[in-house]
Design a protein around this motif. Structure first.
Motif, PDB file in Angstrom:
ATOM      1  N   LEU A 385      35.389  52.673  28.925  1.00 13.60           N
ATOM      2  CA  LEU A 385      36.313  53.154  29.953  1.00 13.60           C
ATOM      3  C   LEU A 385      36.026  52.539  31.321  1.00 13.60           C
ATOM      4  O   LEU A 385      36.948  52.301  32.111  1.00 13.60           O
ATOM      5  CB  LEU A 385      36.240  54.684  30.039  1.00 13.60           C
ATOM      6  N   THR A 386      34.756  52.277  31.597  1.00 14.02           N
ATOM      7  CA  THR A 386      34.403  51.649  32.873  1.00 14.02           C
ATOM      8  C   THR A 386      34.993  50.252  32.953  1.00 14.02           C
ATOM      9  O   THR A 386      35.526  49.833  33.986  1.00 14.02           O
ATOM     10  CB  THR A 386      32.868  51.575  33.032  1.00 14.02           C
ATOM     11  N   ALA A 387      34.907  49.520  31.844  1.00 18.22           N
ATOM     12  CA  ALA A 387      35.463  48.157  31.807  1.00 18.22           C
ATOM     13  C   ALA A 387      36.977  48.187  31.935  1.00 18.22           C
ATOM     14  O   ALA A 387      37.567  47.332  32.616  1.00 18.22           O
ATOM     15  CB  ALA A 387      35.042  47.460  30.517  1.00 18.22           C
ATOM     16  N   VAL A 388      37.632  49.160  31.295  1.00 19.08           N
ATOM     17  CA  VAL A 388      39.093  49.281  31.393  1.00 19.08           C
ATOM     18  C   VAL A 388      39.505  49.513  32.845  1.00 19.08           C
ATOM     19  O   VAL A 388      40.437  48.888  33.359  1.00 19.08           O
ATOM     20  CB  VAL A 388      39.618  50.419  30.497  1.00 19.08           C
ATOM     21  N   SER A 389      38.786  50.417  33.514  1.00 22.92           N
ATOM     22  CA  SER A 389      39.084  50.705  34.918  1.00 22.92           C
ATOM     23  C   SER A 389      38.923  49.445  35.770  1.00 22.92           C
ATOM     24  O   SER A 389      39.786  49.131  36.603  1.00 22.92           O
ATOM     25  CB  SER A 389      38.141  51.805  35.421  1.00 22.92           C
ATOM     26  N   GLY A 390      37.839  48.727  35.551  1.00 24.28           N
ATOM     27  CA  GLY A 390      37.598  47.506  36.318  1.00 24.28           C
ATOM     28  C   GLY A 390      38.628  46.431  36.023  1.00 24.28           C
ATOM     29  O   GLY A 390      39.086  45.714  36.926  1.00 24.28           O
ATOM     30  N   PHE A 391      39.037  46.322  34.763  1.00 26.36           N
ATOM     31  CA  PHE A 391      40.018  45.310  34.364  1.00 26.36           C
ATOM     32  C   PHE A 391      41.360  45.578  35.053  1.00 26.36           C
ATOM     33  O   PHE A 391      42.017  44.647  35.543  1.00 26.36           O
ATOM     34  CB  PHE A 391      40.183  45.322  32.844  1.00 26.36           C
ATOM     35  N   ARG A 392      41.759  46.841  35.101  1.00 27.83           N
ATOM     36  CA  ARG A 392      43.032  47.187  35.742  1.00 27.83           C
ATOM     37  C   ARG A 392      42.972  46.914  37.245  1.00 27.83           C
ATOM     38  O   ARG A 392      43.948  46.455  37.846  1.00 27.83           O
ATOM     39  CB  ARG A 392      43.366  48.646  35.459  1.00 27.83           C
ATOM     40  N   LYS A 393      41.829  47.201  37.853  1.00 26.81           N
ATOM     41  CA  LYS A 393      41.687  46.910  39.282  1.00 26.81           C
ATOM     42  C   LYS A 393      41.736  45.409  39.542  1.00 26.81           C
ATOM     43  O   LYS A 393      42.387  44.942  40.483  1.00 26.81           O
ATOM     44  CB  LYS A 393      40.350  47.462  39.800  1.00 26.81           C
ATOM     45  N   LEU A 394      41.048  44.650  38.707  1.00 25.62           N
ATOM     46  CA  LEU A 394      40.951  43.202  38.887  1.00 25.62           C
ATOM     47  C   LEU A 394      42.316  42.536  38.801  1.00 25.62           C
ATOM     48  O   LEU A 394      42.590  41.560  39.521  1.00 25.62           O
ATOM     49  CB  LEU A 394      39.997  42.609  37.839  1.00 25.62           C
ATOM     50  N   HIS A 395      43.168  43.054  37.927  1.00 26.00           N
ATOM     51  CA  HIS A 395      44.481  42.445  37.717  1.00 26.00           C
ATOM     52  C   HIS A 395      45.613  43.249  38.358  1.00 26.00           C
ATOM     53  O   HIS A 395      46.789  42.954  38.123  1.00 26.00           O
ATOM     54  CB  HIS A 395      44.740  42.274  36.214  1.00 26.00           C
ATOM     55  N   SER A 403      33.666  48.470  41.444  1.00 30.52           N
ATOM     56  CA  SER A 403      32.276  48.890  41.604  1.00 30.52           C
ATOM     57  C   SER A 403      31.369  47.856  40.947  1.00 30.52           C
ATOM     58  O   SER A 403      31.820  47.040  40.131  1.00 30.52           O
ATOM     59  CB  SER A 403      32.060  50.263  40.960  1.00 30.52           C
ATOM     60  N   SER A 404      30.088  47.885  41.269  1.00 28.66           N
ATOM     61  CA  SER A 404      29.159  46.909  40.694  1.00 28.66           C
ATOM     62  C   SER A 404      29.072  47.054  39.180  1.00 28.66           C
ATOM     63  O   SER A 404      28.984  46.054  38.460  1.00 28.66           O
ATOM     64  CB  SER A 404      27.771  47.066  41.322  1.00 28.66           C
ATOM     65  N   ILE A 405      29.139  48.293  38.674  1.00 31.78           N
ATOM     66  CA  ILE A 405      29.045  48.497  37.227  1.00 31.78           C
ATOM     67  C   ILE A 405      30.321  48.014  36.541  1.00 31.78           C
ATOM     68  O   ILE A 405      30.273  47.467  35.430  1.00 31.78           O
ATOM     69  CB  ILE A 405      28.755  49.980  36.873  1.00 31.78           C
ATOM     70  N   GLU A 406      31.477  48.166  37.188  1.00 35.18           N
ATOM     71  CA  GLU A 406      32.731  47.656  36.610  1.00 35.18           C
ATOM     72  C   GLU A 406      32.695  46.125  36.506  1.00 35.18           C
ATOM     73  O   GLU A 406      33.070  45.549  35.483  1.00 35.18           O
ATOM     74  CB  GLU A 406      33.919  48.103  37.462  1.00 35.18           C
ATOM     75  N   SER A 407      32.217  45.488  37.564  1.00 34.37           N
ATOM     76  CA  SER A 407      32.102  44.023  37.548  1.00 34.37           C
ATOM     77  C   SER A 407      31.138  43.573  36.463  1.00 34.37           C
ATOM     78  O   SER A 407      31.399  42.599  35.736  1.00 34.37           O
ATOM     79  CB  SER A 407      31.622  43.522  38.914  1.00 34.37           C
TER      80      SER A 407
END
Length: 438
Positions: A385-395, A403-407
Motif C-alpha cells: 500500500l505504501t508503494a501504491v500511494s507513492g506511485f499515485r503521487k509520482l504520476h 515520503s522517503s519510505i514511498e520513494s
C-alpha cells in the motif's frame, strides 16, 4: 529508414571514416527510390556534389562487396547480402529469462560489481548480498560468484529456496533441519541432526551448533554458503523474523570465532517484497551489497551487437538504444527480450526502429512479450500500500511530495530512481500499464 538507421546499416559494410553526412543521406534517400535531383532538393546540397558523393559511395561498396554496386542495384543486392548474413550468426539465439551460461554471448559483464563480489567472498565470515528487482541478472551473477569460489578451491553449498516445499518454508524447525541436511548432502558429510538437535536449546542454536561443530569443523578450507531466492521467506513472517536474525548472528559470531570465519554467506533476493526487521538483527545492513542496476546506453549498444544490430550509443532520440533505455528504463530482462524478439524476425529489416516500436506497442497485451512480467509487477505493487500511494503521487498532477519510505519502496520495485534526493519516474512502459490497472 531514418538517417541513424542508414548510418548503422552502412557501418556494417564500411569504416566510419569513409562516411559523411551527405553519403548517408544519398544512401537513405536512394533506398526510397529518389533520384539525385530530389536528394539535392531535400538535403539542400548542390546537385553535382550529391552525384559525386553517390558515385564515391557506390565505388566503396563495390570494393567491399567485390561486385559492381550502382544506384540502381544496390538495394536488392544489399537486402540479399544482409539477409544471408543475419541467417549465418556464429551462435544460436537464447530465449531470455533464466541465468545465462558462462559461455553465453548475451551475458554482459558487470566488471566492477563482479570484482567487488569476488573479493568479498575471500573475506573471513563475510556476507555478500546480491539484490535487485526481478530479472535484473541476480542468478547470472550468482553463478559467476560460485564459479569464482570453486576456482579459489573453496567448498560451495547452494541452497535454493525454490526447491523447498511450502510446508518447510512455513516451519522454522523444518527449514533449519532441511538446511542442515542440504549442507551435509552437498559436502558429502554424513547427516547427524539427531546428535545436535535439542528442543531445550531451540532450532536456531541447534542449527548453529551443527554448522560449527559438524560442518565447519570437518572442513580444511572456506565454505561459501549461497542462499538463493531468500525473498521467498518474506511471505512467512514468523519464520523470517527468526531465520534472518540467525544469518546475522553467524556474521557477528565470525568476528571472534575462528570456525565461523570459514563461512562466507551469499544471500540472493528480490527487493519487490519488503520485510521489516530490527536493524540490529537484520542481515540486510551488514556485509557488501551488490544492487544490480539497469543497463546504460553503452551496455545496450554492446548487447545489441551480440544480436547482430550495429547501434550506436549517441543519445539521439531516433536511436533504438535511446528508445529502449527510455521505454523500459534499461531493465536487463526487458531489454534482452526485446532484442531477442527483434533478432528472431525473418528476413531483412529495413527499419529496426519501426520494428522495435511495433513490438513494444503490443508488449503489454495478452499475447505481448511483457504481459507476464507486467502482471507480476502489478501484483507486487498492489500488495504494498505504501508503494501504491507513492506511485499515485509520482504520476499525479498535484505535485505531491513522496515520503522517503514511498520513494524507497518504488525504487525497490524498479519503478523509480532517486537522484540527488529527488525521486524520478522510470520505465515508461510499466508505468503506463500500471496506471491503467490501478
Amino acid at each position: 529508414m531514418n538517417h541513424q538507421e542508414a548510418k548503422d546499416l552502412l557501418l556494417t559494410l564500411l569504416p566510419e571514416e569513409q562516411l559523411n553526412l551527405i553519403k548517408i543521406e544519398v544512401f537513405r534517400l536512394s533506398w526510397q527510390g529518389k533520384g539525385y535531383n530530389i536528394i539535392a532538393e531535400e538535403s539542400g546540397y548542390d546537385h553535382d556534389y550529391v552525384r559525386k558523393s553517390g558515385s564515391s559511395l557506390w565505388k566503396a561498396l563495390s570494393d567491399t562487396l567485390a561486385t559492381n554496386v550502382t544506384k540502381r542495384n544496390f538495394r536488392p543486392l544489399l537486402e540479399t547480402r544482409l539477409t544471408e548474413s543475419s541467417l549465418q550468426r556464429p551462435y544460436a539465439l537464447e530465449y531470455p529469462g533464466g541465468a545465462l551460461a558462462f559461455s553465453s554471448p548475451f551475458y554482459l559483464e558487470r566488471s566492477g560489481e563482479e570484482a567487488r563480489a569476488y573479493n568479498e567472498i575471500k573475506q573471513p565470515g563475510s556476507v555478500l548480498r546480491i539484490k535487485g528487482p526481478r530479472k535484473m541478472g541476480k542468478s547470472s551473477l550468482m553463478l559467476r560468484v560460485l564459479d569464482q569460489a570453486e576456482s579459489e578451491d573453496y567448498q560451495v553449498v547452494k541452497i535454493d529456496l525454490l526447491q523447498a516445499d511450502r510446508k518447510i518454508l512455513s516451519d522454522l524447525d523444518l527449514l533449519l533441519q532441511w538446511l542442515c541436511l542440504q549442507m551435509s548432502t552437498q559436502l558429502n558429510i554424513a547427516p547427524a541432526m539427531d546428535d545436535y538437535w535439542n528442543p531445550l536449546m531451540g532450532s536456531k542454536l541447534s542449527c548453529s551448533n551443527y554448522l560449527q561443530q559438524h560442518i565447519l569443523a570437518q572442513l580444511d578450507r572456506p565454505l561459501v554458503l549461497v542462499i538463493n531466492e531468500l525473498n521467498l521467506l518474506f511471505d512467512h513472517q514468523e519464520v523470517s523474523q527468526d531465520f534472518l536474525p540467525l544469518l546475522r548472528s553467524w556474521f557477528e559470531e565470525a568476528k571472534h570465532n575462528v570456525l565461523m570465519q570459514k563461512l562466507r554467506q551469499v544471500l540472493v533476493y528480490s527487493t519487490e517484497v519488503y520485510v521489516q526487521l530490527d536493524l540490529n538483527l537484520s542481515p540486510f545492513n551488514v556485509g557488501l551489497a551488490i544492487e544490480l542496476q539497469a543497463f546504460e546506453d553503452q551496455q545496450i549498444a554492446q548487447l545489441a551487437k551480440s544480436y547482430g544490430f550495429n547501434w550506436q550509443a549517441d543519445g539521439m532520440a531516433a536511436n533504438p538504444v535511446t528508445y529502449l533505455r527510455s521505454t523500459v528504463a534499461g531493465h536487463p530482462y526487458l531489454t534482452q527480450l526485446a532484442l531477442y524478439t527483434l533478432a528472431s524476425s525473418q528476413g531483412f529489416m529495413e527499419s529496426p526502429m519501426n520494428s522495435l516500436k511495433d513490438i513494444i506497442k503490443t508488449a503489454a497485451e495478452p499475447k505481448g512479450i511483457y504481459n507476464e512480467f507486467l502482471h507480476q509487477l502489478l501484483a507486487d505493487l498492489t500488495a504494498n500500500l505504501t508503494a501504491v500511494s507513492g506511485f499515485r503521487k509520482l504520476h499525479g498532477s498535484k505535485g505531491d511530495v513522496l515520503s522517503s519510505i514511498e520513494s524507497y519502496q518504488l525504487e525497490r520495485l524498479g519503478l523509480a530512481t532517486i537522484v540527488n534526493g529527488k525521486t524520478l519516474a522510470c520505465n515508461q512502459l510499466a508505468a503506463k500499464f500500471l496506471l491503467k490497472q490501478l
